[in-house]
Write an enzyme that holds these catalytic residues in place. Structure first.
Site, PDB file in Angstrom:
ATOM      1  N   HIS A 132      -2.097   7.020   7.630  1.00 15.46           N
ATOM      2  CA  HIS A 132      -1.124   7.903   6.812  1.00 15.46           C
ATOM      3  C   HIS A 132      -1.749   9.283   6.514  1.00 15.46           C
ATOM      4  CE1 HIS A 132       2.956   5.925   6.239  1.00 15.46           C
ATOM      5  NE2 HIS A 132       2.344   5.074   6.041  1.00 15.46           N
TER       6      HIS A 132
ATOM      7  N   HIS B 112      -3.597   1.037   8.305  1.00 16.02           N
ATOM      8  CA  HIS B 112      -2.287   1.631   7.959  1.00 16.02           C
ATOM      9  C   HIS B 112      -2.337   2.939   7.008  1.00 16.02           C
ATOM     10  CE1 HIS B 112       2.450   1.251   8.137  1.00 16.02           C
ATOM     11  NE2 HIS B 112       2.055   1.961   6.732  1.00 16.02           N
ATOM     12  N   GLU B 113      -2.890   2.945   5.794  1.00 14.94           N
ATOM     13  CA  GLU B 113      -3.017   3.924   4.949  1.00 14.94           C
ATOM     14  C   GLU B 113      -3.984   4.868   5.482  1.00 14.94           C
ATOM     15  OE1 GLU B 113      -0.680   3.521   2.876  1.00 14.94           O
ATOM     16  OE2 GLU B 113      -0.334   1.369   3.232  1.00 14.94           O
TER      17      GLU B 113
ATOM     18  N   CYS C 214       6.484   0.129   7.687  1.00 15.91           N
ATOM     19  CA  CYS C 214       6.165   1.084   7.035  1.00 15.91           C
ATOM     20  C   CYS C 214       7.473   1.550   6.095  1.00 15.91           C
ATOM     21  CB  CYS C 214       5.836   2.390   7.635  1.00 15.91           C
ATOM     22  SG  CYS C 214       5.313   3.828   6.761  1.00 15.91           S
ATOM     23  N   LEU C 215       7.128   1.897   4.708  1.00 13.57           N
ATOM     24  CA  LEU C 215       8.140   2.252   3.686  1.00 13.57           C
ATOM     25  C   LEU C 215       8.687   3.559   3.979  1.00 13.57           C
ATOM     26  CD1 LEU C 215       6.160   1.363   0.391  1.00 13.57           C
ATOM     27  CD2 LEU C 215       8.011   0.183   1.420  1.00 13.57           C
TER      28      LEU C 215
ATOM     29  N   GLN D 101       2.920  10.126   1.262  1.00 13.82           N
ATOM     30  CA  GLN D 101       4.254   9.414   1.256  1.00 13.82           C
ATOM     31  C   GLN D 101       5.226   9.541  -0.043  1.00 13.82           C
ATOM     32  OE1 GLN D 101       2.601   5.015   2.368  1.00 13.82           O
ATOM     33  NE2 GLN D 101       4.554   5.206   3.371  1.00 13.82           N
TER      34      GLN D 101
ATOM     35  N   GLY E   7       0.805  -1.216   0.062  1.00 11.93           N
ATOM     36  CA  GLY E   7      -0.038   0.095   0.048  1.00 11.93           C
ATOM     37  C   GLY E   7       0.915   1.293  -0.182  1.00 11.93           C
TER      38      GLY E   7
HETATM   39 NI    NI Z   1       3.250   3.265   5.677  1.00  9.33          NI
END
Ligand code: NI
Length: 175
Positions: free
Chosen positions: A138, A134-135, A91-92, A52, A47
């Site tokens: 964000h 999670h998204e 998380c990226l 981000q 995702g």
């Molecule tokens: Ni993340």
């Protein structure tokens, strides 16, 4: 379509609440979705949220390992949660770290597709529930580390050494 530069902590854009999309006819919305999908694939995520990659709009994409195609979610909102479980999450935007955190067992959410048509999730579970939370976080300017209950639950990981699990802790399962 393009891969865009990932924003990492402490980039302030990750802490900004994104703005709802009102104009679905805006061609830049489709471009943003394409860039999100390209970037999610490039960085090996399940995702990715618009902030981000530096966009302040309330748009994210999700593609679970079992999904044949990515789903673009505009104006995603969680409407209800049920139960609690512990998951491993990464998380990226915080590479090299994972944590055990509490997440809901079941998630209800609503969003719209790129065409403005409603998308609803009713009682989503497992990785889908986790990815939606999670998204959505964000898009609200939150990060999974905000849910840490103990410092011991946060740990460093080296590539290829991630804890196995159904969560976003998998190397290929971050968002
Ligand atoms: Ni993340």
């Amino acid at each position: 379509m393009a891969v865009r530069r990932m924003r990492y902590i402490p980039d302030p854009v990750l802490r900004e609440r994104t703005r709802k999309v009102r104009d679905f006819g805006d061609s830049s919305l489709r471009k943003l979705a394409d860039d999100l999908i390209d970037s999610m694939r490039h960085y090996n995520g399940v995702g990715l949220a618009a902030n981000q990659i530096g966009s302040p709009r309330r748009v994210c994409v999700i593609q679970l390992p079992e999904d044949e195609a990515p789903t673009t979610l505009v104006n995603l909102e969680i409407t209800r949660k049920e139960g609690e479980r512990e998951v491993v999450e990464g998380c990226l935007s915080l590479p090299g770290w994972q944590a055990r955190i509490p997440r809901a067992e079941k998630v209800w959410a609503r969003a719209a597709g790129l065409d403005g048509k409603p998308i609803r999730y009713k009682g989503a579970t497992d990785l889908l529930a986790q990815a939606l939370e999670h998204e959505c976080d964000h898009l609200d300017g939150k990060l999974y580390v905000d849910y840490l209950r103990s410092q011991d639950d946060l740990y460093e990981v080296t590539p290829g050494d991630e804890e196995e699990g159904e969560g976003e802790g998998d190397a290929s399962a971050e968002g």
